[in-house]
Design a protein around this motif. Structure first.
Motif, PDB file in Angstrom:
ATOM      1  N   ARG A 133      37.573  37.795  37.842  1.00 20.70           N
ATOM      2  CA  ARG A 133      37.771  39.024  38.616  1.00 20.70           C
ATOM      3  C   ARG A 133      38.077  40.217  37.697  1.00 20.70           C
ATOM      4  O   ARG A 133      37.640  41.334  37.961  1.00 20.70           O
ATOM      5  CB  ARG A 133      38.868  38.821  39.675  1.00 20.70           C
ATOM      6  N   ASP A 134      38.819  39.958  36.626  1.00 22.30           N
ATOM      7  CA  ASP A 134      39.077  41.023  35.640  1.00 22.30           C
ATOM      8  C   ASP A 134      37.771  41.511  35.011  1.00 22.30           C
ATOM      9  O   ASP A 134      37.552  42.717  34.856  1.00 22.30           O
ATOM     10  CB  ASP A 134      40.000  40.514  34.515  1.00 22.30           C
ATOM     11  N   ALA A 135      36.909  40.562  34.655  1.00 23.16           N
ATOM     12  CA  ALA A 135      35.634  40.928  34.018  1.00 23.16           C
ATOM     13  C   ALA A 135      34.772  41.726  34.994  1.00 23.16           C
ATOM     14  O   ALA A 135      34.144  42.725  34.613  1.00 23.16           O
ATOM     15  CB  ALA A 135      34.902  39.678  33.543  1.00 23.16           C
ATOM     16  N   LEU A 136      34.759  41.307  36.252  1.00 20.94           N
ATOM     17  CA  LEU A 136      33.952  42.028  37.251  1.00 20.94           C
ATOM     18  C   LEU A 136      34.495  43.425  37.489  1.00 20.94           C
ATOM     19  O   LEU A 136      33.745  44.373  37.725  1.00 20.94           O
ATOM     20  CB  LEU A 136      33.894  41.233  38.561  1.00 20.94           C
ATOM     21  N   LYS A 137      35.798  43.558  37.408  1.00 19.88           N
ATOM     22  CA  LYS A 137      36.411  44.877  37.559  1.00 19.88           C
ATOM     23  C   LYS A 137      36.002  45.779  36.399  1.00 19.88           C
ATOM     24  O   LYS A 137      35.673  46.954  36.594  1.00 19.88           O
ATOM     25  CB  LYS A 137      37.935  44.718  37.606  1.00 19.88           C
ATOM     26  N   LEU A 138      36.003  45.219  35.191  1.00 19.12           N
ATOM     27  CA  LEU A 138      35.623  45.988  33.998  1.00 19.12           C
ATOM     28  C   LEU A 138      34.203  46.543  34.093  1.00 19.12           C
ATOM     29  O   LEU A 138      33.918  47.616  33.580  1.00 19.12           O
ATOM     30  CB  LEU A 138      35.734  45.111  32.744  1.00 19.12           C
ATOM     31  N   VAL A 139      33.316  45.804  34.752  1.00 19.20           N
ATOM     32  CA  VAL A 139      31.944  46.294  34.887  1.00 19.20           C
ATOM     33  C   VAL A 139      31.734  46.936  36.263  1.00 19.20           C
ATOM     34  O   VAL A 139      30.603  47.158  36.691  1.00 19.20           O
ATOM     35  CB  VAL A 139      30.890  45.173  34.647  1.00 19.20           C
ATOM     36  N   ARG A 140      32.840  47.215  36.940  1.00 21.26           N
ATOM     37  CA  ARG A 140      32.829  47.937  38.222  1.00 21.26           C
ATOM     38  C   ARG A 140      32.025  47.227  39.315  1.00 21.26           C
ATOM     39  O   ARG A 140      31.268  47.832  40.052  1.00 21.26           O
ATOM     40  CB  ARG A 140      32.321  49.373  38.028  1.00 21.26           C
ATOM     41  N   LEU A 141      32.214  45.906  39.402  1.00 22.28           N
ATOM     42  CA  LEU A 141      31.533  45.153  40.452  1.00 22.28           C
ATOM     43  C   LEU A 141      32.521  44.501  41.410  1.00 22.28           C
ATOM     44  O   LEU A 141      32.140  43.642  42.204  1.00 22.28           O
ATOM     45  CB  LEU A 141      30.648  44.063  39.838  1.00 22.28           C
ATOM     46  N   ASP A 142      33.808  44.870  41.328  1.00 21.96           N
ATOM     47  CA  ASP A 142      34.765  44.268  42.234  1.00 21.96           C
ATOM     48  C   ASP A 142      34.373  44.634  43.660  1.00 21.96           C
ATOM     49  O   ASP A 142      33.958  45.753  43.950  1.00 21.96           O
ATOM     50  CB  ASP A 142      36.209  44.668  41.909  1.00 21.96           C
ATOM     51  N   GLY A 143      34.455  43.648  44.541  1.00 24.98           N
ATOM     52  CA  GLY A 143      34.021  43.831  45.924  1.00 24.98           C
ATOM     53  C   GLY A 143      32.681  43.155  46.190  1.00 24.98           C
ATOM     54  O   GLY A 143      32.323  42.910  47.338  1.00 24.98           O
ATOM     55  N   LEU A 144      31.940  42.857  45.124  1.00 30.49           N
ATOM     56  CA  LEU A 144      30.611  42.237  45.299  1.00 30.49           C
ATOM     57  C   LEU A 144      30.607  40.761  44.896  1.00 30.49           C
ATOM     58  O   LEU A 144      29.552  40.160  44.701  1.00 30.49           O
ATOM     59  CB  LEU A 144      29.557  43.005  44.495  1.00 30.49           C
ATOM     60  N   GLU A 145      31.807  40.168  44.793  1.00 23.93           N
ATOM     61  CA  GLU A 145      31.942  38.800  44.267  1.00 23.93           C
ATOM     62  C   GLU A 145      31.099  37.766  45.018  1.00 23.93           C
ATOM     63  O   GLU A 145      30.622  36.802  44.437  1.00 23.93           O
ATOM     64  CB  GLU A 145      33.416  38.344  44.322  1.00 23.93           C
ATOM     65  N   GLU A 146      30.946  37.958  46.327  1.00 26.31           N
ATOM     66  CA  GLU A 146      30.291  36.917  47.136  1.00 26.31           C
ATOM     67  C   GLU A 146      28.788  37.126  47.296  1.00 26.31           C
ATOM     68  O   GLU A 146      28.117  36.333  47.935  1.00 26.31           O
ATOM     69  CB  GLU A 146      30.972  36.811  48.516  1.00 26.31           C
ATOM     70  N   ARG A 147      28.257  38.220  46.749  1.00 24.86           N
ATOM     71  CA  ARG A 147      26.803  38.453  46.838  1.00 24.86           C
ATOM     72  C   ARG A 147      26.042  37.481  45.940  1.00 24.86           C
ATOM     73  O   ARG A 147      26.588  36.939  44.983  1.00 24.86           O
ATOM     74  CB  ARG A 147      26.487  39.879  46.373  1.00 24.86           C
ATOM     75  N   ARG A 148      24.755  37.342  46.254  1.00 25.44           N
ATOM     76  CA  ARG A 148      23.865  36.604  45.353  1.00 25.44           C
ATOM     77  C   ARG A 148      23.067  37.609  44.543  1.00 25.44           C
ATOM     78  O   ARG A 148      22.897  38.754  44.965  1.00 25.44           O
ATOM     79  CB  ARG A 148      22.925  35.693  46.139  1.00 25.44           C
ATOM     80  N   PRO A 149      22.580  37.215  43.348  1.00 25.78           N
ATOM     81  CA  PRO A 149      21.836  38.149  42.504  1.00 25.78           C
ATOM     82  C   PRO A 149      20.730  38.886  43.255  1.00 25.78           C
ATOM     83  O   PRO A 149      20.509  40.078  43.022  1.00 25.78           O
ATOM     84  CB  PRO A 149      21.274  37.242  41.400  1.00 25.78           C
ATOM     85  N   SER A 150      20.024  38.192  44.153  1.00 28.43           N
ATOM     86  CA  SER A 150      18.917  38.823  44.876  1.00 28.43           C
ATOM     87  C   SER A 150      19.392  39.961  45.779  1.00 28.43           C
ATOM     88  O   SER A 150      18.583  40.774  46.213  1.00 28.43           O
ATOM     89  CB  SER A 150      18.178  37.782  45.712  1.00 28.43           C
ATOM     90  N   GLN A 151      20.696  40.006  46.053  1.00 29.84           N
ATOM     91  CA  GLN A 151      21.238  41.068  46.915  1.00 29.84           C
ATOM     92  C   GLN A 151      21.797  42.228  46.097  1.00 29.84           C
ATOM     93  O   GLN A 151      22.518  43.068  46.626  1.00 29.84           O
ATOM     94  CB  GLN A 151      22.340  40.493  47.814  1.00 29.84           C
ATOM     95  N   LEU A 152      21.465  42.251  44.804  1.00 29.80           N
ATOM     96  CA  LEU A 152      21.968  43.308  43.912  1.00 29.80           C
ATOM     97  C   LEU A 152      20.815  44.114  43.326  1.00 29.80           C
ATOM     98  O   LEU A 152      19.704  43.603  43.187  1.00 29.80           O
ATOM     99  CB  LEU A 152      22.753  42.690  42.755  1.00 29.80           C
ATOM    100  N   SER A 153      21.093  45.354  42.961  1.00 29.35           N
ATOM    101  CA  SER A 153      20.107  46.167  42.238  1.00 29.35           C
ATOM    102  C   SER A 153      20.002  45.671  40.792  1.00 29.35           C
ATOM    103  O   SER A 153      20.848  44.902  40.330  1.00 29.35           O
ATOM    104  CB  SER A 153      20.537  47.627  42.247  1.00 29.35           C
ATOM    105  N   GLY A 154      18.976  46.147  40.090  1.00 32.15           N
ATOM    106  CA  GLY A 154      18.799  45.752  38.693  1.00 32.15           C
ATOM    107  C   GLY A 154      20.006  46.094  37.834  1.00 32.15           C
ATOM    108  O   GLY A 154      20.449  45.304  37.007  1.00 32.15           O
ATOM    109  N   GLY A 155      20.545  47.284  38.047  1.00 30.56           N
ATOM    110  CA  GLY A 155      21.706  47.709  37.270  1.00 30.56           C
ATOM    111  C   GLY A 155      22.921  46.833  37.555  1.00 30.56           C
ATOM    112  O   GLY A 155      23.673  46.483  36.646  1.00 30.56           O
ATOM    113  N   GLN A 156      23.089  46.458  38.834  1.00 34.34           N
ATOM    114  CA  GLN A 156      24.219  45.590  39.191  1.00 34.34           C
ATOM    115  C   GLN A 156      24.034  44.196  38.613  1.00 34.34           C
ATOM    116  O   GLN A 156      24.989  43.588  38.123  1.00 34.34           O
ATOM    117  CB  GLN A 156      24.355  45.517  40.718  1.00 34.34           C
ATOM    118  N   GLN A 157      22.786  43.709  38.628  1.00 39.12           N
ATOM    119  CA  GLN A 157      22.535  42.383  38.050  1.00 39.12           C
ATOM    120  C   GLN A 157      22.863  42.378  36.561  1.00 39.12           C
ATOM    121  O   GLN A 157      23.437  41.419  36.043  1.00 39.12           O
ATOM    122  CB  GLN A 157      21.074  41.979  38.257  1.00 39.12           C
TER     123      GLN A 157
END
Ligand SMILES: Nc1ncnc2c1ncn2[C@@H]1O[C@H](COP(=O)(O)OP(=O)(O)O)[C@@H](O)[C@H]1O
Ligand SMILES: [Mg+2]
Length: 324
Positions: free
Chosen positions: A115-139
């Motif tokens: 969760r710390d790592a995801l926060k560092l890359v500003r993805l907190d809140g998207l933990e339960e998504r699958r890669p296909s549900q993300l944009s290229g930048g988010q992936q």
């Protein structure tokens, strides 16, 4: 002490050398970019450092330890590739937990790190998504989180932003730089994009045909290139004749333009062939007498010279760098 050291690293495929006697020292916390055209051996070098591949000759040291024959697992390196290489059937959180599982870190500790790592890359809140549900930048941010979650000694990034469109790429460049500074992690980035290399790195290593052309700070390599290849690869290069018969490099930003007949006009007469408006700058393609062409990059201050117009161009002799 240097964190990564390459000594005479060579990788041959048959008689072809994809990497040819490469030397490099990267210090703790430094951000070094390997820059070169497609096929110059950038990915080969990263694969040798990461342990995915073995050199034909030479030695590789990480943190002072000879890892030439160590496995990838023994090197504690975070890797990010252009293709995100995320596990499609796993959620974002599971993807980031994965390298911790490999290292036998689980439970609450693993969850906190992920969760710390995801926060560092500003993805907190998207933990339960699958890669296909993300944009290229988010992936690509997930890939970055997965590469840093286990606190690697070294981060190796192989054209990590290459698949993103320009605007997103520029945003992520800034984030990547900030993240690297925050973590203080020794980083080697591979790119064929000279602007990216010049803007992100403490130093760049220019590679051509498996061989090092120059290792230097960005401004040094840009203004004082070691050879013609580096001069041309790093940006627009004007070559002007020197009294000794050699050639000198003048970068477009160092070329001055003045209106023909202006009181302070001096230099050589030239004709504007093309004026390209770039927002903050105008790039002029100019024809000097004798058909020599020169490119000038001038701040845009409300008006520009039109194609066909006669102007005067000049540069300081101090802005000429002899090139062989
Ligand atoms: N496994 C391989 N077998 C044969 N040649 C290879 C292999 N891997 C890379 N090469 C060659 O080595 C050169 C450098 O490749 P690479 O390191 O991928 O370049 P870059 O990443 O700079 O585009 C290329 O000419 C490539 O075709
Ligand atoms: Mg490559």
């Amino acid at each position: 002490m240097s964190d990564i050291r390459l000594e005479g690293v060579t990788k041959r495929y048959g008689t072809f050398a994809a990497a040819d006697s490469v030397d490099l020292s990267v210090t703790q916390g430094e951000f070094v970019t390997i820059l070169g055209p497609s096929g110059s051996g950038k990915t080969t070098l990263l694969s040798l450092i990461s342990g995915l591949n073995r050199p034909t000759a030479g030695r590789i040291f990480i943190g002072g330890r000879d890892v030439t024959n160590a496995t990838a697992q023994e090197r504690n390196i975070g890797l990010v590739f252009q293709s995100y290489a995320l596990f499609p059937h796993m959620t974002v959180l599971e993807n980031v937990l994965f390298p911790l599982g490999v290292r036998k870190i689980g439970g609450a500790e693993a969850n906190r790190l992920a969760r710390d790592a995801l926060k560092l890359v500003r993805l907190d809140g998207l933990e339960e998504r699958r890669p296909s549900q993300l944009s290229g930048g988010q992936q690509q941010r997930v890939a970055l989180a997965r590469a840093i979650v286990f606190k690697p000694d070294i981060l190796l990034l192989d054209e990590p932003l290459g698949a993103l469109d320009r605007k997103l790429r520029e945003e992520l460049q800034v984030e990547l730089k900030q993240l690297q500074r925050t973590l203080g992690v020794t980083t080697l980035l591979v790119t064929h994009d000279q602007e990216e290399a010049l803007s992100l790195s403490d130093r760049i290593m220019v590679l051509d045909k498996g061989r090092t052309q120059q290792v230097a700070a960005p401004t040094e390599a840009y203004l004082r290139p070691a050879n013609r290849f580096v001069a041309e690869f790093l940006g627009i290069a004007n070559f002007v004749g020197l009294p000794d018969g050699g050639q000198g490099l003048v970068r477009p930003e160092r070329v001055r333009l003045s209106a023909n007949g202006a009181a302070n006009g001096s230099g050589k007469p030239a004709k504007v062939v093309e004026a390209i408006y770039l927002g903050q700058m105008v790039r002029y393609h100019l024809a000097l007498e004798g058909a020599q062409s020169i490119v000038a990059a001038v701040p845009f201050l409300g008006t520009a010279h039109a194609p066909g117009e006669q102007v005067m161009v000049s540069w300081d002799s101090a802005d000429i760098w002899p090139v062989t």
